[in-house]
Scaffold this active site. Structure first.
Site, PDB file in Angstrom:
ATOM      1  N   ASP A 148       4.718  -3.126   6.992  1.00 27.36           N
ATOM      2  CA  ASP A 148       4.181  -2.404   5.687  1.00 27.36           C
ATOM      3  C   ASP A 148       3.768  -0.984   6.165  1.00 27.36           C
ATOM      4  O   ASP A 148       2.831  -0.608   6.691  1.00 27.36           O
ATOM      5  CB  ASP A 148       2.765  -3.236   5.654  1.00 27.36           C
ATOM      6  CG  ASP A 148       2.037  -2.637   4.311  1.00 27.36           C
ATOM      7  OD1 ASP A 148       2.814  -2.064   3.557  1.00 27.36           O
ATOM      8  OD2 ASP A 148       0.818  -3.016   4.100  1.00 27.36           O
TER       9      ASP A 148
ATOM     10  N   ASP B 298       7.529   1.938  -0.001  1.00 20.67           N
ATOM     11  CA  ASP B 298       6.534   1.192   0.404  1.00 20.67           C
ATOM     12  C   ASP B 298       7.235  -0.332   0.962  1.00 20.67           C
ATOM     13  O   ASP B 298       7.741  -0.892  -0.051  1.00 20.67           O
ATOM     14  CB  ASP B 298       5.502   0.842  -0.325  1.00 20.67           C
ATOM     15  CG  ASP B 298       4.497  -0.408  -0.052  1.00 20.67           C
ATOM     16  OD1 ASP B 298       4.379  -0.789   0.958  1.00 20.67           O
ATOM     17  OD2 ASP B 298       4.036  -0.969  -0.898  1.00 20.67           O
TER      18      ASP B 298
END
Length: 472
Positions: free
Chosen positions: A103, A324
């Protein structure tokens, strides 16, 4: 992580074996790959990504002086297969392995702890979930509120402390997400282990002490078992991220890279180091931002620039473009979405039939998408461009007779000026996060192939990651 409105499938977490950091010449590492998992509807993906977007608002070492740590990657951008990428980390003494999502949109590494309330005990990803127990690790220590590391986290809104017994209370955290899900717990310090590749192609077990989160409570989607994992591996720039902790300790230059494989079996490469392949282009990071923001200047479809005011992409509290890896799909700022979709529709041949399916624009065609659909180009400050192939903005949603149903996977970020480039865009590309020089680089690449990675010492030596199995 983020979620978007689409029709069909949901994801998995990538199981990754911590493997090899190396110095010297062509040592090679191979990736492990996870099994395929069940999918979920696109509207579920939007919900997950939406929750993810809420999440966006949020020692000593015995490692070698130079080298590259390579994490084999599992998972897939295809929501029918996984909808996320994940790896494995080894923590504690004796060491235990934990499956954690990769992440780049958050900072903290956290794993589920043995005292967790509401945490899943099984996973639809066909992985064995584990629980970290600080009391059973001989090297584990809890972080108290009087610790300097907690003080910094408090200043950055990533820690909670009791005012009544400040000096002895645990340094806690609580992260709430847009869909109402959340996690809370406390910080601990313990060993993290790596397999390091040496010049002679032998492997050295190495370790370092890091601070990470011990989750004792989860709610909402985090409690669901369909894509349950042991935690999240945040690769943000905050001082509590693992990459920042290792860099501060002098173990690594502050740079990491990934190459996420886009085919259904997924996988890829994740390294603490700089992938150095000819053709990588760089764009500067927007300064003083909590996420990896780039200055997007324009969008072109089939070589024609869309009539969108460039000020729409300017970075502010309510605008900007974020990279992201925790977001499954991709999201366009609301005022850019309609011009983008209209340009796609105007470029299609008569053999492609379009229709609306819930909130999605979909198509039926028996032709190759590369032949029927236009390419898209994102142009960034500094002159760098990102070529987006049709597979990077379309998702296959089923079939009718001999024709395939495709839907636009880029979602309308309604009511928002934020654009988010998730796994749908990031796959099949090398991405280099050169935090030391505050820039991000990329190029289209076959992520099933090996890559050259510079050593952390900054010398002109390279390690070829992707083919040597440390277990052999």
């Amino acid at each position: 992580m983020s979620v978007i409105p689409l029709l069909l499938l949901a994801g998995a977490v990538t199981a990754l074996h911590l493997a090899g950091a190396g110095v010297g010449f062509p040592a090679k590492l191979i990736l492990e790959r996870a099994v395929q998992v069940r999918g979920a509807p696109l509207e579920h993906l939007r919900a997950r990504d939406g929750a993810r977007h809420g999440r966006l608002l949020l020692g000593s070492s015995s490692l070698p002086a130079a080298g590259v740590v390579d994490f084999p990657v599992d998972g897939s951008a295809n929501p029918a297969i996984a909808g996320l990428y994940f790896t494995r980390v080894k923590l504690g003494n004796p060491a235990k392995e934990f499956y954690v999502q990769i992440d780049t949109g958050s900072d903290i590494l956290w794993v589920t702890c043995s005292s967790c309330t509401g945490c899943p005990t099984s996973s639809g990803l066909n992985i064995q979930l584990e629980f970290f127990d600080p009391d059973k690790s001989s090297t584990s220590t809890t972080i108290t509120c009087s610790d300097d590391r907690c003080s910094y986290a408090l200043q950055n809104g990533q820690a909670l402390c009791s005012s009544s017994d400040f000096s002895s209370s645990l340094c806690g955290y609580s992260f709430q997400y847009g869909d109402g899900s959340g996690t809370s717990g406390y910080y601990v310090s313990d060993m993290m282990y790596f397999d390091t590749v040496l010049e002679n192609e032998q492997f050295l077990n190495s370790s370092t002490t890091i601070v990470f989160g011990c989750s004792n409570s989860q709610s909402g989607d985090l409690t669901k078992s369909d894509r349950a994992i042991d935690g999240i591996f945040g690769f943000g720039q905050n001082d509590l991220s693992v990459i920042s902790q290792l860099s501060s300790a002098g173990n690594f230059r502050k740079v990491f890279s990934h190459c996420l494989k886009g085919s259904d079996n997924g996988g890829g490469i994740l390294v603490l180091g700089e992938i150095v392949e000819p053709g990588i282009v760089y764009a500067p990071l927007v300064q003083s931002q909590p996420h990896y923001n780039l200055n997007l200047e324009s969008i072109a479809v089939n070589g024609r620039e869309l009539a969108i005011d460039s000020s729409l992409f300017a970075t502010s509290n309510s605008q900007g473009t974020i990279v992201d890896s925790g977001t499954t799909l991709a999201y366009l700022a609301e005022k850019a979405y309609i011009p983008f979709v209209n340009a796609i529709l105007a470029s299609l041949p008569s053999s492609v039939h379009s229709f609306a399916l819930r909130d999605n624009v979909c198509f039926v065609t028996s032709d190759s998408v590369d032949e029927s659909f236009p390419s898209v180009t994102l142009k960034f400050m500094g002159g760098a461009s990102m070529l987006i192939k049709p597979e990077d903005y379309l998702l296959q949603q089923g079939s009718i007779d001999n024709s395939i149903i495709w839907c636009i996977g880029w979602q309308n970020n309604k009511g928002s000026g934020i654009t988010i480039l998730g796994d749908l865009v990031l796959k099949d590309k090398i991405f280099v996060y050169d935090l030391a020089n505050q820039r991000i680089g990329w190029m289209n690449y076959d992520c099933s192939q090996s890559v050259n990675v510079s050593t952390t010492s900054g010398k002109n030596e390279y390690l070829t990651a992707g083919q040597l199995d440390p277990r052999s």
